[in-house]
Scaffold this motif. Structure first.
Motif, PDB file in Angstrom:
ATOM      1  N   LEU A  22       0.830  -1.208   0.000  1.00  0.00           N
ATOM      2  CA  LEU A  22       0.000   0.000   0.000  1.00  0.00           C
ATOM      3  C   LEU A  22       0.863   1.256   0.000  1.00  0.00           C
ATOM      4  O   LEU A  22       0.588   2.218  -0.730  1.00  0.00           O
ATOM      5  CB  LEU A  22      -0.932  -0.016   1.220  1.00  0.00           C
ATOM      6  N   LEU A  23       1.933   1.258   0.786  1.00  0.00           N
ATOM      7  CA  LEU A  23       2.838   2.404   0.812  1.00  0.00           C
ATOM      8  C   LEU A  23       3.539   2.587  -0.537  1.00  0.00           C
ATOM      9  O   LEU A  23       3.712   3.724  -1.005  1.00  0.00           O
ATOM     10  CB  LEU A  23       3.880   2.235   1.923  1.00  0.00           C
ATOM     11  N   ALA A  24       3.918   1.482  -1.176  1.00  0.00           N
ATOM     12  CA  ALA A  24       4.551   1.578  -2.494  1.00  0.00           C
ATOM     13  C   ALA A  24       3.570   2.144  -3.510  1.00  0.00           C
ATOM     14  O   ALA A  24       3.930   2.978  -4.352  1.00  0.00           O
ATOM     15  CB  ALA A  24       5.051   0.206  -2.938  1.00  0.00           C
ATOM     16  N   TYR A  25       2.316   1.705  -3.437  1.00  0.00           N
ATOM     17  CA  TYR A  25       1.305   2.226  -4.355  1.00  0.00           C
ATOM     18  C   TYR A  25       1.082   3.721  -4.134  1.00  0.00           C
ATOM     19  O   TYR A  25       1.039   4.505  -5.078  1.00  0.00           O
ATOM     20  CB  TYR A  25      -0.010   1.456  -4.178  1.00  0.00           C
ATOM     21  N   LEU A  26       0.975   4.135  -2.888  1.00  0.00           N
ATOM     22  CA  LEU A  26       0.777   5.557  -2.585  1.00  0.00           C
ATOM     23  C   LEU A  26       1.993   6.389  -3.003  1.00  0.00           C
ATOM     24  O   LEU A  26       1.855   7.518  -3.458  1.00  0.00           O
ATOM     25  CB  LEU A  26       0.480   5.749  -1.101  1.00  0.00           C
ATOM     26  N   GLY A  27       3.186   5.814  -2.859  1.00  0.00           N
ATOM     27  CA  GLY A  27       4.387   6.504  -3.332  1.00  0.00           C
ATOM     28  C   GLY A  27       4.351   6.702  -4.838  1.00  0.00           C
ATOM     29  O   GLY A  27       4.729   7.750  -5.356  1.00  0.00           O
ATOM     30  N   GLY A  28       3.891   5.700  -5.565  1.00  0.00           N
ATOM     31  CA  GLY A  28       3.746   5.830  -7.014  1.00  0.00           C
ATOM     32  C   GLY A  28       2.715   6.873  -7.390  1.00  0.00           C
ATOM     33  O   GLY A  28       2.896   7.630  -8.343  1.00  0.00           O
ATOM     34  N   VAL A  29       1.620   6.922  -6.643  1.00  0.00           N
ATOM     35  CA  VAL A  29       0.595   7.941  -6.902  1.00  0.00           C
ATOM     36  C   VAL A  29       1.165   9.331  -6.653  1.00  0.00           C
ATOM     37  O   VAL A  29       0.917  10.268  -7.416  1.00  0.00           O
ATOM     38  CB  VAL A  29      -0.646   7.682  -6.026  1.00  0.00           C
ATOM     39  N   LEU A  30       1.970   9.482  -5.626  1.00  0.00           N
ATOM     40  CA  LEU A  30       2.559  10.788  -5.334  1.00  0.00           C
ATOM     41  C   LEU A  30       3.558  11.221  -6.413  1.00  0.00           C
ATOM     42  O   LEU A  30       3.692  12.410  -6.685  1.00  0.00           O
ATOM     43  CB  LEU A  30       3.238  10.775  -3.966  1.00  0.00           C
ATOM     44  N   THR A  31       4.256  10.252  -7.030  1.00  0.00           N
ATOM     45  CA  THR A  31       5.186  10.641  -8.095  1.00  0.00           C
ATOM     46  C   THR A  31       4.444  11.172  -9.312  1.00  0.00           C
ATOM     47  O   THR A  31       5.014  11.920 -10.107  1.00  0.00           O
ATOM     48  CB  THR A  31       6.074   9.461  -8.530  1.00  0.00           C
ATOM     49  N   LEU A  32       3.186  10.799  -9.464  1.00  0.00           N
ATOM     50  CA  LEU A  32       2.404  11.346 -10.579  1.00  0.00           C
ATOM     51  C   LEU A  32       2.166  12.843 -10.404  1.00  0.00           C
ATOM     52  O   LEU A  32       1.886  13.549 -11.364  1.00  0.00           O
ATOM     53  CB  LEU A  32       1.061  10.625 -10.707  1.00  0.00           C
ATOM     54  N   LEU A  33       2.267  13.317  -9.192  1.00  0.00           N
ATOM     55  CA  LEU A  33       2.035  14.734  -8.930  1.00  0.00           C
ATOM     56  C   LEU A  33       3.306  15.567  -9.006  1.00  0.00           C
ATOM     57  O   LEU A  33       3.253  16.777  -8.833  1.00  0.00           O
ATOM     58  CB  LEU A  33       1.396  14.900  -7.551  1.00  0.00           C
ATOM     59  N   SER A  34       4.442  14.926  -9.268  1.00  0.00           N
ATOM     60  CA  SER A  34       5.696  15.677  -9.319  1.00  0.00           C
ATOM     61  C   SER A  34       5.758  16.503 -10.603  1.00  0.00           C
ATOM     62  O   SER A  34       5.168  16.140 -11.620  1.00  0.00           O
ATOM     63  CB  SER A  34       6.893  14.737  -9.209  1.00  0.00           C
ATOM     64  N   PRO A  35       6.476  17.610 -10.597  1.00  0.00           N
ATOM     65  CA  PRO A  35       6.530  18.499 -11.765  1.00  0.00           C
ATOM     66  C   PRO A  35       7.130  17.861 -13.008  1.00  0.00           C
ATOM     67  O   PRO A  35       6.819  18.258 -14.118  1.00  0.00           O
ATOM     68  CB  PRO A  35       7.405  19.658 -11.299  1.00  0.00           C
ATOM     69  N   CYS A  36       7.969  16.851 -12.872  1.00  0.00           N
ATOM     70  CA  CYS A  36       8.550  16.259 -14.081  1.00  0.00           C
ATOM     71  C   CYS A  36       7.604  15.267 -14.741  1.00  0.00           C
ATOM     72  O   CYS A  36       7.779  14.933 -15.910  1.00  0.00           O
ATOM     73  CB  CYS A  36       9.902  15.627 -13.813  1.00  0.00           C
ATOM     74  N   ILE A  37       6.608  14.778 -14.044  1.00  0.00           N
ATOM     75  CA  ILE A  37       5.652  13.843 -14.629  1.00  0.00           C
ATOM     76  C   ILE A  37       4.493  14.578 -15.289  1.00  0.00           C
ATOM     77  O   ILE A  37       3.958  14.145 -16.307  1.00  0.00           O
ATOM     78  CB  ILE A  37       5.127  12.876 -13.534  1.00  0.00           C
ATOM     79  N   LEU A  38       4.107  15.709 -14.742  1.00  0.00           N
ATOM     80  CA  LEU A  38       2.929  16.414 -15.250  1.00  0.00           C
ATOM     81  C   LEU A  38       2.986  16.754 -16.739  1.00  0.00           C
ATOM     82  O   LEU A  38       1.983  16.588 -17.435  1.00  0.00           O
ATOM     83  CB  LEU A  38       2.675  17.676 -14.411  1.00  0.00           C
TER      84      LEU A  38
END
Length: 114
Positions: free
Chosen positions: A5-21
């Motif tokens: 669950l923590l790994a999944y939430l970490g992946g979701v948070l990386t979607l919000l980083s400026p380099c992914i947007l």
């Protein structure tokens, strides 16, 4: 389970980083197409491009560090020459003679053009 669950939430948070947007529109534009023929080549191309750019940056930064070392030695030598020229005016005259000749030629050309 908690780690998953923590790994999944970490992946979701990386979607919000400026380099992914900036990349998300490209990924979502291909959502209706097959993964293997559309999205996978896009992701592989982006990964390859990132790898090449990161490698070039690593190699380039090493070159800049080496050039900085050479630049320091050149600056030290120039400062020493300037210091010696300040101590001995005849040496300064010899060092500046070529520049004075170039200046006289340029001045003569400017006067002839007027």
């Amino acid at each position: 389970m908690l780690l998953l669950l923590l790994a999944y939430l970490g992946g979701v948070l990386t979607l919000l980083s400026p380099c992914i947007l900036p990349v998300l529109p490209f990924v979502f534009a291909r959502a209706d197409r097959p993964f293997l023929r559309s999205t996978l080549p896009l992701l592989l191309g982006m990964a390859l491009t990132f790898t090449v750019v990161a490698s070039l940056a690593a190699v380039g930064s090493q070159w800049v560090a080496q050039a900085n070392q050479v630049g320091r030695w050149v600056a030290l030598v120039l400062m020493a020459v300037f210091a010696i020229a300040l101590l001995w005016p005849t040496l300064a005259d010899h060092l500046l003679a070529p520049l004075q000749r170039i200046g006289a030629r340029l001045s003569a050309r400017a006067d002839a053009a007027d």
